[in-house]
Design an enzyme around this catalytic site. Structure first.
Site, mmCIF file in Angstrom:
data_model
loop_
_atom_site.group_PDB
_atom_site.id
_atom_site.type_symbol
_atom_site.label_atom_id
_atom_site.label_comp_id
_atom_site.label_asym_id
_atom_site.label_seq_id
_atom_site.Cartn_x
_atom_site.Cartn_y
_atom_site.Cartn_z
ATOM 1 N N TYR A 1 -4.458 -3.423 -10.093
ATOM 2 C CA TYR A 1 -4.287 -3.146 -8.666
ATOM 3 C C TYR A 1 -3.306 -4.129 -8.016
ATOM 4 O O TYR A 1 -2.423 -3.744 -7.251
ATOM 5 C CB TYR A 1 -5.656 -3.179 -7.975
ATOM 6 C CG TYR A 1 -5.576 -3.014 -6.478
ATOM 7 C CD1 TYR A 1 -5.350 -1.760 -5.905
ATOM 8 C CD2 TYR A 1 -5.708 -4.104 -5.630
ATOM 9 C CE1 TYR A 1 -5.257 -1.611 -4.528
ATOM 10 C CE2 TYR A 1 -5.618 -3.971 -4.261
ATOM 11 C CZ TYR A 1 -5.399 -2.721 -3.714
ATOM 12 O OH TYR A 1 -5.302 -2.574 -2.349
ATOM 13 N N VAL B 1 1.340 -3.438 4.085
ATOM 14 C CA VAL B 1 1.409 -4.699 4.838
ATOM 15 C C VAL B 1 2.695 -5.491 4.593
ATOM 16 O O VAL B 1 2.953 -6.466 5.279
ATOM 17 C CB VAL B 1 0.186 -5.620 4.587
ATOM 18 C CG1 VAL B 1 -1.086 -5.014 5.110
ATOM 19 C CG2 VAL B 1 0.069 -5.992 3.128
ATOM 20 N N TYR C 1 -3.492 3.235 8.128
ATOM 21 C CA TYR C 1 -4.677 2.443 8.473
ATOM 22 C C TYR C 1 -5.464 3.182 9.568
ATOM 23 O O TYR C 1 -5.465 4.419 9.578
ATOM 24 C CB TYR C 1 -4.284 1.013 8.852
ATOM 25 C CG TYR C 1 -3.437 0.355 7.784
ATOM 26 C CD1 TYR C 1 -3.961 0.135 6.516
ATOM 27 C CD2 TYR C 1 -2.112 0.000 8.005
ATOM 28 C CE1 TYR C 1 -3.200 -0.440 5.516
ATOM 29 C CE2 TYR C 1 -1.349 -0.583 7.003
ATOM 30 C CZ TYR C 1 -1.899 -0.791 5.763
ATOM 31 O OH TYR C 1 -1.145 -1.353 4.763
ATOM 32 N N SER D 1 0.794 -1.236 0.000
ATOM 33 C CA SER D 1 0.000 0.000 0.000
ATOM 34 C C SER D 1 0.821 1.280 0.000
ATOM 35 O O SER D 1 0.260 2.362 -0.173
ATOM 36 C CB SER D 1 -0.950 0.015 1.196
ATOM 37 O OG SER D 1 -2.000 -0.885 0.958
HETATM 38 N N1 GLU Z 1 -2.443 -5.762 -1.656
HETATM 39 C C1 GLU Z 1 -2.974 -5.507 -0.378
HETATM 40 C C2 GLU Z 1 -4.471 -5.627 -0.382
HETATM 41 O O1 GLU Z 1 -5.117 -5.005 -1.169
HETATM 42 C C3 GLU Z 1 -2.511 -4.175 0.112
HETATM 43 C C4 GLU Z 1 -2.626 -4.170 1.524
HETATM 44 C C5 GLU Z 1 -1.853 -3.085 2.201
HETATM 45 O O2 GLU Z 1 -0.624 -2.956 2.074
HETATM 46 O O3 GLU Z 1 -2.519 -2.328 2.917
HETATM 47 O O4 GLU Z 1 -5.037 -6.337 0.376
#
Ligand code: GLU
Length: 308
Positions: free
Chosen positions: A193, A262, A244, A68
């Site tokens: 994505y 993440v 977050y 992210s």
């Molecule tokens: N590829 C992850 C998802 O969409 C990204 C999560 C993240 O880093 O917040 O679940």
């Protein structure tokens, strides 16, 4: 102690020593197998000055899954192309919910709260794909140009793993499509994505790539990506929504715009002064790197550099 902000090398060495002595690193993300295997004791940190000088410590040249963190760059690329029209499709308020929550979307008619929760990032990637014809390619070209690293690329194993475990993101995208807030076919959007999330880059790469935010919108080659006002807007959204549902605590501890992923990476910006990237794969219960937040907290304390 306040160290001179120009001597980042000794500050980074000191932070790395302190982190090394700290027990408890959290746990790597395990929702896709490709991330779960990383050792939570890995730690790297880099600081880039606006002129491209980079300081680093630990595993600062090791590529990791940016996840992210990439949402900052796609947001900037879309803002550069469509300006305020973007805000008809995505909000800019903290969500107070988990990054992949579905519930709020229904109350709010398919308009995600902000560009950094997954729903908002899907909207941003969709708009970039419509405008460029290749959202992930555009992102990669930008990251390579700003970092000066032509090797920077996608991790196909991570992208495939995301795709195989992507039901929730698919649900978010289909739900928003039902409100007319997604232009591209959902499978096309999801592929873009997941590729975006799979970018593998080092702390040095990402600190350099984010430097346009410390330079108030100006790219490494001196051309302007964002207006000064837009660069401020991206920094503001990072501060309020970038970590977050722990953005309040991050602002309290670190006092800088930041964006986590993440994979255990976090970028942070001191406008006008420098950008930082820290990586350690062990996460806390809200999804932020335990050692990463601790290191940025110490950086702020030792240098006095913050936006407050
Ligand atoms: N590829 C992850 C998802 O969409 C990204 C999560 C993240 O880093 O917040 O679940």
């Amino acid at each position: 102690m306040t160290t001179s902000p120009t001597s980042f090398g000794p500050v980074l060495e000191r932070i790395a020593e302190e982190i090394e002595r700290t027990p408890g690193r959290g746990r790597p993300a395990d929702y896709i197998p490709a991330l779960a295997a990383r050792d939570p004791r890995r730690f790297g940190m880099a600081v880039a000055e606006p002129d491209g000088t980079v300081y680093g410590v630990g595993d600062w040249r090791e590529p990791f899954s940016a996840q992210s963190v990439t949402k900052v760059f796609t947001l900037a690329l879309v803002l550069a192309r469509e300006g305020d029209a973007l805000w008809e499709h995505v909000g800019r308020e903290p969500s107070g919910n988990r990054f992949n929550s579905l519930v709020q979307l229904e109350y709010e008619d398919g308009i995600p709260r902000n560009p950094f929760i997954n729903a908002g990032a899907l909207v941003v990637t969709d708009r970039l794909h419509t405008r460029s014809g290749d959202a992930a390619g555009e992102l990669l070209a930008f990251l390579r140009a700003e970092s000066g690293n032509p090797q920077l690329g996608f991790d196909e194993e991570v992208a495939a793993s995301e795709s195989a475990h992507g039901d929730r993101n698919a649900a978010l995208a289909h739900f928003m499509a039902s409100y007319g807030n997604i232009d591209n076919p959902v499978p096309v959007l999801l592929e873009q994505y997941f590729r975006q999330c799979s970018v593998a880059a080092s702390c040095a790469d990402l600190a350099l790539a984010a430097s346009f935010l410390a330079r108030h919108g100006v790219r490494a080659d001196g051309t302007r990506l964002l207006t000064r006002s837009q660069a401020k807007q991206v920094n503001a959204i990072m501060l309020t929504c970038g970590t977050y549902d722990a953005a309040g605590d991050f602002a309290y501890r670190v006092g800088l715009p930041g964006k986590s992923g993440v994979g255990g990476g976090i970028i942070a910006v001191v406008p006008g002064r420098c950008t930082l990237c820290v990586w350690s794969p062990g996460l806390d219960e809200r999804g932020n790197s335990v050692a990463g937040v601790a290191a940025l907290d110490r950086f702020n304390t030792l240098t006095g550099l913050s936006v407050f």
